[in-house]
Scaffold this active site. Sequence first.
Site: not given
Length: 327
Positions: A128, A153
């Site tokens: 990501s 995350y």
Amino acid sequence: MAKKVLVTGAAGFIGCEVSLILLSKGYTVVGIDNMNSYYQVSLKEDRLKRLDHANFSFHRMDLADAPAMASLFEREKFDGVIHLGAQAGVRYSLQNPQAYVDSNITGFLNVLECCRKFPVEHLAYASSSSVYGRNTKTPFCTDDPVCKPSSLYAATKRSNELMAETYCHLFQVNATGLRFFTVYGPWGRPDMAPWLFADAIMHDRPIKVFNNGNMMRDFTYVADIAGGVVKVFEAGAARMDAPGAEAEHRLYNIGHGKPVNLLEFIETLEKHLGKKAEKNFMPMQPGDVEVTWADTTALEKDVGYTADTDLDVGIKAFAEWFKGYVR
């Protein structure tokens, strides 16, 4: 004989699109997804209906279930793996951190262990852009330091990269990580900005514009992203065919390479929905960053990646799908 590929997160936004491309290219695709209730399961079920194909099979399975994962790998004898399954969402990681450890850490470890015990040609996996965290240098480059994540995350995704590097070094797992930037398009997730904005606009609710609109995002159309994922997967598998080839772990950015101001994105969405938005300007959310901007030079050079869908074209496609699907 067609090669067999495991796609994790096959009922997800990107996983479904990647599976469709693989099927169109003649692969046999096995999809898994835990179908959790992070957002409505009906949307995931509708995506799976798009994968009604003789060469596609689906198993409802949790990545954290090590025995089930090992049994699947042993039975199916995959040629390759595209790992897109994860607990998504930056903001939700502030509320439910355990879900991210279970899926993104334990789940990824299980994928790596299976690729070690039941060797595959190539593992392509989703990282990501959030790993860049509080970096201020733009555009983001894979050579930049990534030691200041802004959310759990992001920390789990950086952990995945380090885990893959370790398994490549110790166990010759040939792997490529892709740092996804902001993906949008038809069949997207309800927790993402395009859906949240469109739903509020169509139902005459105000939209929340964080950081007073002073945000830039590298919005990338889902078809460009999915096509890039497949190109990376095939390139990684092909490099192992060379005489004397050794496993590698590579990292790439995958995005559009042209950040867009959030207010411009909203204006384009208003145009194609045919309605104006009532905007509530808000401060920055915890875990968010002001700018995301992908340097995709390496991916363009190595696999011929292009992200050429214009924002207006992509938003139009999303808006038309949204008006037809969401009531």
